[in-house]
Design an enzyme around this catalytic site. Sequence first.
Site, PDB file in Angstrom:
ATOM      1  N   TYR A 186      32.084  40.939  48.597  1.00 16.64           N
ATOM      2  CA  TYR A 186      32.829  42.204  49.328  1.00 16.64           C
ATOM      3  C   TYR A 186      31.947  43.478  48.768  1.00 16.64           C
ATOM      4  CZ  TYR A 186      36.535  38.965  49.961  1.00 16.64           C
ATOM      5  OH  TYR A 186      37.449  37.723  50.192  1.00 16.64           O
TER       6      TYR A 186
ATOM      7  N   LYS B 232      45.819  42.890  52.413  1.00 18.62           N
ATOM      8  CA  LYS B 232      44.974  43.998  52.358  1.00 18.62           C
ATOM      9  C   LYS B 232      45.653  45.033  53.264  1.00 18.62           C
ATOM     10  CE  LYS B 232      41.835  46.926  54.518  1.00 18.62           C
ATOM     11  NZ  LYS B 232      41.799  47.624  55.723  1.00 18.62           N
ATOM     12  N   SER B 233      45.622  46.295  52.542  1.00 17.47           N
ATOM     13  CA  SER B 233      45.861  47.502  53.427  1.00 17.47           C
ATOM     14  C   SER B 233      45.252  48.627  52.444  1.00 17.47           C
ATOM     15  CB  SER B 233      47.480  47.817  53.582  1.00 17.47           C
ATOM     16  OG  SER B 233      47.762  49.049  54.087  1.00 17.47           O
ATOM     17  N   VAL B 234      45.031  49.696  53.056  1.00 13.48           N
ATOM     18  CA  VAL B 234      44.488  50.682  52.398  1.00 13.48           C
ATOM     19  C   VAL B 234      45.389  52.056  52.445  1.00 13.48           C
ATOM     20  CG1 VAL B 234      41.895  50.790  52.828  1.00 13.48           C
ATOM     21  CG2 VAL B 234      43.290  51.806  54.363  1.00 13.48           C
TER      22      VAL B 234
ATOM     23  N   ARG C 157      52.110  51.138  53.388  1.00 10.49           N
ATOM     24  CA  ARG C 157      52.189  49.545  53.778  1.00 10.49           C
ATOM     25  C   ARG C 157      51.955  48.628  52.600  1.00 10.49           C
ATOM     26  NH1 ARG C 157      48.197  49.919  58.971  1.00 10.49           N
ATOM     27  NH2 ARG C 157      49.361  50.839  60.279  1.00 10.49           N
TER      28      ARG C 157
ATOM     29  N   ASN D  33      54.620  45.795  51.917  1.00 12.06           N
ATOM     30  CA  ASN D  33      54.122  44.293  51.774  1.00 12.06           C
ATOM     31  C   ASN D  33      54.175  43.714  50.577  1.00 12.06           C
ATOM     32  OD1 ASN D  33      52.886  44.716  54.128  1.00 12.06           O
ATOM     33  ND2 ASN D  33      50.730  45.074  53.400  1.00 12.06           N
TER      34      ASN D  33
HETATM   35  P1  NAP Z   1      44.945  40.757  56.721  1.00  9.94           P
HETATM   36  O1  NAP Z   1      45.493  40.931  55.160  1.00  9.94           O
HETATM   37  O2  NAP Z   1      45.606  39.703  57.440  1.00  9.94           O
HETATM   38  O3  NAP Z   1      44.943  42.144  57.305  1.00  9.94           O
HETATM   39  C1  NAP Z   1      44.752  43.180  57.095  1.00  9.94           C
HETATM   40  C2  NAP Z   1      44.930  44.361  58.169  1.00  9.94           C
HETATM   41  O4  NAP Z   1      46.303  44.552  58.485  1.00  9.94           O
HETATM   42  C3  NAP Z   1      44.279  45.692  57.924  1.00  9.94           C
HETATM   43  O5  NAP Z   1      43.633  46.368  59.244  1.00  9.94           O
HETATM   44  C4  NAP Z   1      45.557  46.614  57.524  1.00  9.94           C
HETATM   45  O6  NAP Z   1      45.236  47.934  57.949  1.00  9.94           O
HETATM   46  C5  NAP Z   1      46.620  45.886  58.249  1.00  9.94           C
HETATM   47  N1  NAP Z   1      47.955  45.997  57.714  1.00  9.94           N
HETATM   48  C6  NAP Z   1      48.425  45.705  56.295  1.00  9.94           C
HETATM   49  N2  NAP Z   1      49.660  45.715  55.930  1.00  9.94           N
HETATM   50  C7  NAP Z   1      50.100  46.338  57.063  1.00  9.94           C
HETATM   51  C8  NAP Z   1      51.491  46.457  57.433  1.00  9.94           C
HETATM   52  N3  NAP Z   1      52.560  46.286  56.640  1.00  9.94           N
HETATM   53  N4  NAP Z   1      51.890  46.941  58.814  1.00  9.94           N
HETATM   54  C9  NAP Z   1      50.756  47.261  59.878  1.00  9.94           C
HETATM   55  N5  NAP Z   1      49.482  46.723  59.519  1.00  9.94           N
HETATM   56  C10 NAP Z   1      49.057  46.297  58.063  1.00  9.94           C
HETATM   57  O7  NAP Z   1      43.518  40.625  56.461  1.00  9.94           O
HETATM   58  P2  NAP Z   1      42.185  40.359  55.342  1.00  9.94           P
HETATM   59  O8  NAP Z   1      41.923  41.701  54.656  1.00  9.94           O
HETATM   60  O9  NAP Z   1      40.855  39.851  56.013  1.00  9.94           O
HETATM   61  O10 NAP Z   1      42.819  39.497  54.428  1.00  9.94           O
HETATM   62  C11 NAP Z   1      43.430  39.670  53.123  1.00  9.94           C
HETATM   63  C12 NAP Z   1      42.627  39.308  51.856  1.00  9.94           C
HETATM   64  O11 NAP Z   1      42.367  38.139  51.862  1.00  9.94           O
HETATM   65  C13 NAP Z   1      41.078  40.078  51.937  1.00  9.94           C
HETATM   66  O12 NAP Z   1      41.378  41.378  51.475  1.00  9.94           O
HETATM   67  C14 NAP Z   1      40.760  39.041  50.910  1.00  9.94           C
HETATM   68  O13 NAP Z   1      40.911  39.591  49.616  1.00  9.94           O
HETATM   69  C15 NAP Z   1      40.990  37.683  51.266  1.00  9.94           C
HETATM   70  N6  NAP Z   1      40.187  37.078  52.160  1.00  9.94           N
HETATM   71  C16 NAP Z   1      39.492  36.036  51.936  1.00  9.94           C
HETATM   72  C17 NAP Z   1      38.667  35.338  52.699  1.00  9.94           C
HETATM   73  C18 NAP Z   1      37.860  34.111  52.256  1.00  9.94           C
HETATM   74  O14 NAP Z   1      37.172  33.562  52.613  1.00  9.94           O
HETATM   75  N7  NAP Z   1      38.294  33.738  50.909  1.00  9.94           N
HETATM   76  C19 NAP Z   1      38.415  36.068  53.780  1.00  9.94           C
HETATM   77  C20 NAP Z   1      39.034  36.974  54.356  1.00  9.94           C
HETATM   78  C21 NAP Z   1      39.972  37.661  53.394  1.00  9.94           C
HETATM   79  P3  NAP Z   1      45.392  48.960  56.884  1.00  9.94           P
HETATM   80  O15 NAP Z   1      44.444  48.696  55.777  1.00  9.94           O
HETATM   81  O16 NAP Z   1      44.932  50.233  57.691  1.00  9.94           O
HETATM   82  O17 NAP Z   1      46.803  49.249  56.537  1.00  9.94           O
END
Ligand code: NAP
Length: 258
Positions: free
Chosen positions: A48, A231-233, A237, A241
Amino acid sequence: MDTVTLNTGARMPIAGFGVYQIPPDETQAAVEAALAAGYRCLDTAVSYGNEEAVGAAIKASGLPREELFVTTKLWIQHAPASSVEDDTMLSFGNSLRRLGLDHVDLYLIHQPMGDYYSEWRAMQRLHRDGRARAIGVSNFHPDRLVDLIDHNEIAPAVNQIEINPFHQRAADVELMRERGVQPEAWAPFAEGRNDLFGNPVLAGIGAAHGKSVAQVVLRWLVQRGVAVVAKSVRADRMAENLDIFDFAVTDDDLARIA
Ligand code: NAP
């Protein structure tokens, strides 16, 4: 915050904050906001490119180290001319230095590719010397997970895999339970794909509980003992969450999501 107990006996907060795809120059602020919102479980990775910023946020927070649960991940080691085991030790040392920590709570093999048996041997050493309090894997399908468990001394504490309503992985989760491996869901929101946040089934369940789609999805996971990293920035949220421990999805909700 609810916790899960790992096969090491350590407790891990069931809801964590992930920093994938947060640019390095925005990560410190995001992690500081996540810690202020109440997150105590952080998920980063070498790949990352933001371990340093996570470390800076931890330091700036002033929170006692023992209150935090920090995970990072080893990227695939390509070292045909040298030792993958040695390179794993080196990579781990670099992660600790970037994070500004003397140990991590969980160290994961990011992908089941390359010579991950050598990586695991090094990780067992890191676990024994206390610098990786727990060790685990990510993106391991059942065959590779079982193979790793059956042919090594230490079984992974966690397998972090993609789990969300479009990719439910029920059989994989069941196998992990049988083998004492804690399932952890990445991309619980499917990164917003397939219009997850506008999904009528999830929105309907949310409306019945006075909760958002995001909260329904996270609750659906944690209620079944699956740890999550979301994840959210956005601070609003992040708080949303985490606000998932005052309601329960019903058996009917579970059946509809399934
Ligand atoms: P995710 O958490 O499924 O989705 C993140 C997206 O959802 C972002 O666009 C965020 O936008 C939005 N979001 C978050 N909370 C929200 C809410 N309450 N309402 C509306 N939209 C919301 O995706 P991810 O970041 O890929 O996965 C989460 C974490 O898993 C990663 O950060 C990482 O640590 C881990 N990960 C691990 C692997 C692996 O291979 N081990 C792969 C992928 C991810 P905003 O940020 O604009 O709010």
